[in-house]
Design an enzyme around this catalytic site. Structure first.
Site, short mmCIF file in Angstrom:
data_model
loop_
_atom_site.label_atom_id
_atom_site.label_comp_id
_atom_site.label_asym_id
_atom_site.label_seq_id
_atom_site.Cartn_x
_atom_site.Cartn_y
_atom_site.Cartn_z
N ASP A 81 0.84 -1.20 0.00
CA ASP A 81 0.00 0.00 0.00
C ASP A 81 0.87 1.26 0.00
OD1 ASP A 81 -2.20 1.66 0.13
OD2 ASP A 81 -2.87 0.98 2.10
N GLY A 82 0.29 2.36 -0.38
CA GLY A 82 0.97 3.66 -0.36
C GLY A 82 0.86 4.33 0.99
N GLY A 96 -5.51 9.41 2.89
CA GLY A 96 -5.80 10.48 1.93
C GLY A 96 -6.92 10.07 0.99
N GLU A 103 -7.75 -0.48 5.27
CA GLU A 103 -6.29 -0.63 5.11
C GLU A 103 -5.67 -1.11 6.41
OE1 GLU A 103 -5.63 2.89 1.75
OE2 GLU A 103 -5.26 3.34 3.84
C1 5RP Z 1 -5.63 5.78 0.83
C2 5RP Z 1 -4.24 5.86 1.31
C3 5RP Z 1 -3.17 6.00 0.28
O1 5RP Z 1 -2.25 4.98 0.46
C4 5RP Z 1 -2.49 7.32 0.45
O2 5RP Z 1 -3.47 8.35 0.39
C5 5RP Z 1 -1.44 7.56 -0.63
O3 5RP Z 1 -2.06 7.74 -1.85
P1 5RP Z 1 -1.26 7.94 -3.20
O4 5RP Z 1 -0.63 6.62 -3.53
O5 5RP Z 1 -2.34 8.33 -4.18
O6 5RP Z 1 -0.25 9.02 -3.01
O7 5RP Z 1 -3.95 5.80 2.47
O8 5RP Z 1 -6.56 5.75 1.89
#
Ligand code: 5RP
Length: 220
Positions: A81-82, A96, A103
């Site tokens: 995950d990011g 975000g 998650e």
């Molecule tokens: C979603 C998250 C994403 O991992 C985080 O917002 C990062 O997003 P991106 O890869 O678009 O920068 O937590 O709930």
């Protein structure tokens, strides 16, 4: 390289962490979406995935990748995950994209959390990115008052409902010096589902996209 190219780089690098023959946990957001596109290339090597959001589920299915309900699965060797922010201690702000609760649940089940992010996400202290807090709608005003007591300025994410039917308060102005403690304190406010601090269960590995390539780091 653009931010998107850096995300692309780490999304592809994360394929090395996918365990053959095992279900992979998949996060949400633009970096996770690029990972899903890369995962499609090796989809025949895995039975399928567990999705952290409806968006992720739809994209996985669109690539012909089977999506399992988490309740059917006990073994998730890796969750990818990011993050919105990450420190060298592997503490993160996430949410975000509003998928923080699912998650966090998959991260709790997974043996290894691999965070994939472009280099701009690395910070010394968490908190410049507003901290997302998922809240039961009827508790929104109460929770906002309690969050203000902790020194933040909560702002309702207008027009947004989570996959769980709740609202998000984005808390601005926090200087998060003790993320483990703050994560627990916020989660103890009645009406909070969870908050976007991932410190009690940090990432195990971070793949950071830099101009020089993918930098891999782990918690000490
Ligand atoms: C979603 C998250 C994403 O991992 C985080 O917002 C990062 O997003 P991106 O890869 O678009 O920068 O937590 O709930």
């Amino acid at each position: 390289m653009t931010q998107d190219e850096l995300k692309q780089l780490v999304a592809r690098a994360a394929l090395d962490y996918v365990v053959e023959g095992k279900i992979v946990g998949v996060g949400t957001g633009s970096t996770a979406r690029l990972f899903i596109d890369a995962l499609a290339e090796i989809k025949d090597r895995i039975p399928g995935a567990v999705a952290s959001s409806e968006d992720t589920r739809t994209r996985l299915l669109g690539h012909g990748i089977k999506v399992f309900d988490l309740n059917e699965v006990s073994d998730i060797p890796v969750y990818i995950d990011g993050a919105d922010e990450i420190t060298a201690e592997m503490h993160m702000i996430k949410g975000g994209g509003g998928a923080l609760t699912r998650e966090k649940i998959i991260a709790a089940v997974a043996q290894k959390f691999v965070c994939i992010a472009d280099g701009s996400k690395l910070v010394d202290v968490l908190g410049r990115f507003p901290l997302p807090v998922e809240v039961i709608p009827m508790a929104q005003a109460y929770v906002a008052r309690e969050l203000a007591k902790l020194g933040g300025t909560p702002v309702l994410r207008e027009g947004f409902v989570t996959d769980n039917g709740n609202v998000i308060l984005d808390v601005k102005g926090l200087q998060i010096v003790d993320p483990v403690d703050l994560e627990s304190r916020i989660n103890q406010i009645v009406g909070v589902v969870t908050n976007g601090l991932f410190a009690r269960r940090p990432a195990d590995v971070c793949l950071l996209g830099m101009e020089s390539g993918v930098k891999t780091f782990t918690a000490d």
